[in-house]
Design an enzyme around this catalytic site. Structure first.
Site, PDB file in Angstrom:
ATOM      1  CB  CYS A   7      -0.934   0.007   1.208  1.00  8.43           C
ATOM      2  SG  CYS A   7      -2.385  -1.066   1.013  1.00  8.43           S
ATOM      3  CG  ASP A  30      10.358  -9.425  -5.863  1.00  8.03           C
ATOM      4  OD1 ASP A  30       9.291  -9.972  -5.536  1.00  8.03           O
ATOM      5  OD2 ASP A  30      11.356  -9.362  -5.110  1.00  8.03           O
ATOM      6  CG  HIS A  46      -4.729  -4.034   2.081  1.00  7.60           C
ATOM      7  ND1 HIS A  46      -3.367  -4.196   2.167  1.00  7.60           N
ATOM      8  CD2 HIS A  46      -5.264  -4.912   2.976  1.00  7.60           C
ATOM      9  CE1 HIS A  46      -3.087  -5.103   3.080  1.00  7.60           C
ATOM     10  NE2 HIS A  46      -4.218  -5.553   3.580  1.00  7.60           N
ATOM     11  CG  ASN A  86       4.090 -17.480  -2.883  1.00  6.74           C
ATOM     12  OD1 ASN A  86       4.013 -18.564  -3.444  1.00  6.74           O
ATOM     13  ND2 ASN A  86       5.186 -16.728  -2.946  1.00  6.74           N
ATOM     14  N   GLY A  92       4.843 -19.422   1.865  1.00  3.41           N
ATOM     15  CA  GLY A  92       5.889 -18.401   1.903  1.00  3.41           C
ATOM     16  C   GLY A  92       5.383 -17.000   1.650  1.00  3.41           C
ATOM     17  CB  THR A  94       6.937 -12.406   3.158  1.00  5.26           C
ATOM     18  OG1 THR A  94       7.095 -11.896   1.837  1.00  5.26           O
ATOM     19  CG2 THR A  94       7.733 -13.689   3.312  1.00  5.26           C
ATOM     20  CG  HIS A  97      -1.467  -5.450  -0.951  1.00  6.53           C
ATOM     21  ND1 HIS A  97      -1.812  -4.137  -0.651  1.00  6.53           N
ATOM     22  CD2 HIS A  97      -1.860  -5.644  -2.229  1.00  6.53           C
ATOM     23  CE1 HIS A  97      -2.381  -3.575  -1.699  1.00  6.53           C
ATOM     24  NE2 HIS A  97      -2.420  -4.473  -2.687  1.00  6.53           N
ATOM     25  CG  HIS A  99       2.178 -10.276  -3.776  1.00  4.37           C
ATOM     26  ND1 HIS A  99       1.761 -10.312  -2.465  1.00  4.37           N
ATOM     27  CD2 HIS A  99       3.208 -11.159  -3.857  1.00  4.37           C
ATOM     28  CE1 HIS A  99       2.511 -11.163  -1.782  1.00  4.37           C
ATOM     29  NE2 HIS A  99       3.397 -11.702  -2.613  1.00  4.37           N
ATOM     30  CG  HIS A 101       5.658 -13.621  -6.982  1.00  7.11           C
ATOM     31  ND1 HIS A 101       6.813 -13.050  -6.475  1.00  7.11           N
ATOM     32  CD2 HIS A 101       4.886 -13.927  -5.912  1.00  7.11           C
ATOM     33  CE1 HIS A 101       6.736 -13.027  -5.152  1.00  7.11           C
ATOM     34  NE2 HIS A 101       5.586 -13.551  -4.781  1.00  7.11           N
TER      35      HIS A 101
HETATM   36  P1  AMP Z   1       5.605 -13.271  -1.118  1.00  8.08           P
HETATM   37  O1  AMP Z   1       6.690 -14.094  -0.510  1.00  8.08           O
HETATM   38  O2  AMP Z   1       4.786 -14.031  -2.130  1.00  8.08           O
HETATM   39  O3  AMP Z   1       4.747 -12.581  -0.078  1.00  8.08           O
HETATM   40  O4  AMP Z   1       6.338 -12.166  -1.980  1.00  8.08           O
HETATM   41  C1  AMP Z   1       6.679 -10.914  -1.495  1.00  8.08           C
HETATM   42  C2  AMP Z   1       7.663 -10.359  -2.459  1.00  8.08           C
HETATM   43  O5  AMP Z   1       7.776  -8.973  -2.244  1.00  8.08           O
HETATM   44  C3  AMP Z   1       9.079 -10.936  -2.318  1.00  8.08           C
HETATM   45  O6  AMP Z   1       9.466 -11.539  -3.551  1.00  8.08           O
HETATM   46  C4  AMP Z   1       9.938  -9.717  -1.982  1.00  8.08           C
HETATM   47  O7  AMP Z   1      11.202  -9.759  -2.588  1.00  8.08           O
HETATM   48  C5  AMP Z   1       9.083  -8.577  -2.511  1.00  8.08           C
HETATM   49  N1  AMP Z   1       9.277  -7.299  -1.848  1.00  8.08           N
HETATM   50  C6  AMP Z   1       9.273  -7.046  -0.523  1.00  8.08           C
HETATM   51  N2  AMP Z   1       9.457  -5.740  -0.290  1.00  8.08           N
HETATM   52  C7  AMP Z   1       9.574  -5.148  -1.515  1.00  8.08           C
HETATM   53  C8  AMP Z   1       9.792  -3.806  -1.946  1.00  8.08           C
HETATM   54  N3  AMP Z   1       9.908  -2.783  -1.074  1.00  8.08           N
HETATM   55  N4  AMP Z   1       9.852  -3.560  -3.276  1.00  8.08           N
HETATM   56  C9  AMP Z   1       9.741  -4.569  -4.161  1.00  8.08           C
HETATM   57  N5  AMP Z   1       9.527  -5.849  -3.814  1.00  8.08           N
HETATM   58  C10 AMP Z   1       9.450  -6.146  -2.508  1.00  8.08           C
HETATM   59 ZN    ZN Z   2      -1.811  -3.278   1.183  1.00 13.52          ZN
END
Ligand code: AMP
Ligand code: ZN
Length: 112
Positions: A7, A30, A46, A86, A92, A94, A97, A99, A101
């Site tokens: 966000c 990424d 969100h 994911n 995994g 993390t 929000h 997303h 890939h």
């Molecule tokens: P996930 O593990 O599916 O939640 O993917 C989260 C992704 O966000 C990971 O591949 C991180 O490398 C990426 N990520 C985290 N912080 C940032 C950021 N500030 N800018 C770009 N990508 C990010």
């Molecule tokens: Zn968000």
């Protein structure tokens, strides 16, 4: 969501390398790529999980997938690409929000 990093990227509060933006989605690089091309596509609204889909979000997701396909050549993905969403801890996820890939730019190995 005040504490959501994606966000904050959407609002321009923290930097990201944006590659596409419209009124409902943002695509950016990424920060820790696992393929030659590794982009993240996020809805500007969100929500964290596919289980939170409703008719409006379902339609948004459909438009988003079509948009990724339409942009694929421009994004350097004309040889093919992989989309990954994911969901939850053991997958995994993390960032809570939703997303997508977008991986490509090379031949991708298949695995978990
Ligand atoms: P996930 O593990 O599916 O939640 O993917 C989260 C992704 O966000 C990971 O591949 C991180 O490398 C990426 N990520 C985290 N912080 C940032 C950021 N500030 N800018 C770009 N990508 C990010
Ligand atoms: Zn968000």
């Amino acid at each position: 969501m005040d504490d959501c990093i994606f966000c904050k990227i959407i609002k321009g509060e923290i930097p990201a390398t944006k590659v596409y933006e419209d009124e409902e989605i943002l695509i950016f690089k990424d920060i820790a790529p696992i393929a030659k091309i590794h982009l993240l596509c996020v809805p500007k609204e969100h929500f964290a999980y596919l289980r939170e889909l409703n008719p409006s979000r379902e339609a948004l997701l459909g438009r988003t997938l079509k948009k990724i396909a339409d942009l694929s050549e421009k994004l350097g993905l004309s040889d093919g690409y992989r989309l990954i969403v994911n969901q939850g801890e053991s997958a995994g996820q993390t960032v809570k929000h939703l997303h997508i890939h977008i991986l490509g730019g090379e031949t991708l190995p298949w695995g978990v």
